[in-house]
Design a protein around this motif. Sequence first.
Motif, mmCIF file in Angstrom:
data_model
loop_
_atom_site.group_PDB
_atom_site.id
_atom_site.type_symbol
_atom_site.label_atom_id
_atom_site.label_comp_id
_atom_site.label_asym_id
_atom_site.label_seq_id
_atom_site.Cartn_x
_atom_site.Cartn_y
_atom_site.Cartn_z
ATOM 1 N N ASP A 96 5.989 -29.368 23.297
ATOM 2 C CA ASP A 96 5.991 -28.377 24.374
ATOM 3 C C ASP A 96 6.365 -27.018 23.810
ATOM 4 O O ASP A 96 7.393 -26.893 23.114
ATOM 5 C CB ASP A 96 6.991 -28.764 25.464
ATOM 6 N N VAL A 97 5.564 -26.013 24.103
ATOM 7 C CA VAL A 97 5.825 -24.667 23.600
ATOM 8 C C VAL A 97 7.078 -24.098 24.258
ATOM 9 O O VAL A 97 7.271 -24.214 25.471
ATOM 10 C CB VAL A 97 4.628 -23.736 23.882
ATOM 11 N N VAL A 98 7.939 -23.474 23.442
ATOM 12 C CA VAL A 98 9.113 -22.775 23.965
ATOM 13 C C VAL A 98 8.916 -21.273 23.866
ATOM 14 O O VAL A 98 8.916 -20.557 24.851
ATOM 15 C CB VAL A 98 10.400 -23.203 23.229
ATOM 16 N N GLN A 99 8.702 -20.767 22.645
ATOM 17 C CA GLN A 99 8.517 -19.336 22.477
ATOM 18 C C GLN A 99 8.023 -19.028 21.060
ATOM 19 O O GLN A 99 8.057 -19.876 20.169
ATOM 20 C CB GLN A 99 9.814 -18.572 22.724
ATOM 21 N N ARG A 100 7.568 -17.822 20.889
ATOM 22 C CA ARG A 100 7.150 -17.339 19.568
ATOM 23 C C ARG A 100 8.377 -16.873 18.803
ATOM 24 O O ARG A 100 9.226 -16.167 19.325
ATOM 25 C CB ARG A 100 6.165 -16.173 19.761
ATOM 26 N N LEU A 101 8.471 -17.278 17.529
ATOM 27 C CA LEU A 101 9.599 -16.889 16.693
ATOM 28 C C LEU A 101 9.285 -15.692 15.806
ATOM 29 O O LEU A 101 10.160 -14.876 15.527
ATOM 30 C CB LEU A 101 10.047 -18.066 15.820
ATOM 31 N N GLY A 102 8.070 -15.570 15.336
ATOM 32 C CA GLY A 102 7.718 -14.462 14.455
ATOM 33 C C GLY A 102 6.312 -14.641 13.925
ATOM 34 O O GLY A 102 5.708 -15.713 14.052
ATOM 35 N N SER A 103 5.784 -13.588 13.336
ATOM 36 C CA SER A 103 4.417 -13.680 12.820
ATOM 37 C C SER A 103 4.266 -12.791 11.603
ATOM 38 O O SER A 103 5.009 -11.824 11.404
ATOM 39 C CB SER A 103 3.402 -13.269 13.889
ATOM 40 N N GLY A 104 3.299 -13.133 10.777
ATOM 41 C CA GLY A 104 2.926 -12.352 9.615
ATOM 42 C C GLY A 104 1.422 -12.256 9.537
ATOM 43 O O GLY A 104 0.712 -12.631 10.468
ATOM 44 N N ALA A 105 0.941 -11.773 8.430
ATOM 45 C CA ALA A 105 -0.499 -11.597 8.283
ATOM 46 C C ALA A 105 -1.231 -12.928 8.209
ATOM 47 O O ALA A 105 -2.372 -13.045 8.665
ATOM 48 C CB ALA A 105 -0.792 -10.773 7.043
ATOM 49 N N ALA A 106 -0.591 -13.953 7.645
ATOM 50 C CA ALA A 106 -1.275 -15.227 7.425
ATOM 51 C C ALA A 106 -0.993 -16.263 8.500
ATOM 52 O O ALA A 106 -1.829 -17.128 8.769
ATOM 53 C CB ALA A 106 -0.894 -15.798 6.061
#
Length: 465
Positions: A14-24
Motif C-alpha cells: 500500500d502506497v504511503v508517500q513519496r520519499l525522494g527522487s533523482g534523475a534515474a
Amino acid sequence: MSIAIAPPQLPGYDVVQRLGSGAAATVFLYNQQMPQRPVAIKVSNAALDPASAVTFHREANFMARLSSNPYILTVYDAGITPDGHGYMVMEYAPGGSYRDKVQSRSMDCDQVLDLGIKLAGALFCAHRSNIIHHDIKPSNILVTAQGVPVLSDFGISTDAYDHTDTGFSLPWAPPEVIEHRSNGSESADIYSLGATLYALLAGNSPYQHTYHPRTQAELADLIINSPLPPIQRPDIPANVESVLGKALAKEPDQRYYSALEFAQAMQRVQQTEYGHTTAITAEGIPAYPDDTTRQRRTSTDQGSGPSHRHWGKRTAIAITLVTVIAALCLSVIIAAPSFTSAHAPHANARDADMPGKENNQAEDTVTGTENGQIPSPQNLSGQYAVDGSSVTFTWTNPSPQQGDSYAWSFVQNDASDIGSQATITSATSISVAPQDGAQTCIQVSIIRSDRHMSANPAIACAVRP
C-alpha cells in the motif's frame, strides 16, 4: 533534473508517500501487507528496455545475496511493473543519512574509524561478488531503524559514472573517473569511501575543504591536480590522515589493493590510538588482522567475530529496544504522556553503533524478540472530519494482551524525519489536528506490559478531502 512519476500499484503493498527522487529513480514509502512492515520501494523513472531488464534482474539477485551483511541495506524483493519500470523493495531506513553528520562535524575520530571499518568490510563483500557501488558518499550511507549504518543505492540499473548530468557525484569521484580513464572500479570505490570518511572529520569533501572552489570545473581540476589538504583538526592523529591519504591517492595503483586492506589499515590505527578494534564483518574473513591485539568491545561490535558473524540486525534491534524502553520508563517516572520512540533509532545511532557505549548487556535484558516478536497493529486507517478540523485514526490489535498500550507519532509530510514525540495511549483510536499539506500520516506500535514494542510500526495516511 528529477522526473516526477506516480507510485505504481504493486500487489501486497500500500502506497504511503513519496520519499525522494533523482534523475534515474524515485523512492516511495509503502506498507507491505504480509509480513506487515514499512518498506522503501525504488522505482526507475524510465521503462527498461529488454536488455536493461535482464541486467536489472541479475544485479538485483546479487544485491539480495549481499543483504546478509549487516552494513548493506537489505533488499527484500524486485521486479518489473506491467508498464516496464524496474522496482526494488528495500528495508526502510528512517534514521536519515550521514550527510547531516558531515555538516555538523559531530563525529570524533574513533567513531569515524569505527564506521569506516564496518563499511569497508561491507564494500569488500560487494567487490567479492563483482559489484561496484559507483557512488559512495555521505547521503548514500543510511541509518536503519535499529541505528545501524548501511550502504545504499548501488545504482542497480544505471552506471553512476556515465559522465552525464545524471552521473557520478563530483566531490567524491576519483581523478581517473573525472578524466574518463575509468568508469568505476574497486579502487574508485575505495577512493569514494576515503573521501566520505575525510568529510566526516573535516566537514566537507576533500577538495572543497580548504580550497573552496567556486565552480564544478574548478573542483574537478583540484581533484585531478592539487595536493590533498590536511584535515586541520588537532584531535586527528597523523597516522589517521596517512591512512585516508593512501585511500585518496591520485593514482589507483597507489591506493589500497582492496577494501579489506583499507579496513585492516583502519583497524591497526584504531588499536594504536584508541586501544580497541572494531571487527570486520565479512564471510570467511578474520574479524581482526593477525598483527593486532584483539580486545572485546563494550559496544555492538562485541561478538561480531567469525563465530558470531551472523549477529546482523537482530542484535541491533534488541539494543534499540533497550533505548526505547529506557525512554518509556523515564516518561512514566516524570508522569509525562510521551517519549521520543520515533526518534530513538536516529538520535541514538551513536549509542547503539559507535565505540565506547555500554550496550553489551542488551541481549541479556531484552528477550523474546526473535521468536516472540511483537506484532504490528493492523487495519490502520485515517479519515478527516467533514469540516477538516481533525483527523481520526483507528487500528486493531491482532493479538491483544492484558496491559497493551500503543505508541503513535506523526510521519512528517516531507519525509525528512519520522515523527517528533511519540505519544502513549491505551485506546485503538485517536483524533489529531491535521498536518499541513494534502495528507496527515502517523505510525503506530504495540507496547506490551513488559515494555516490548512492535518490531515494525504500522504507517498510514489520511488524504485531505
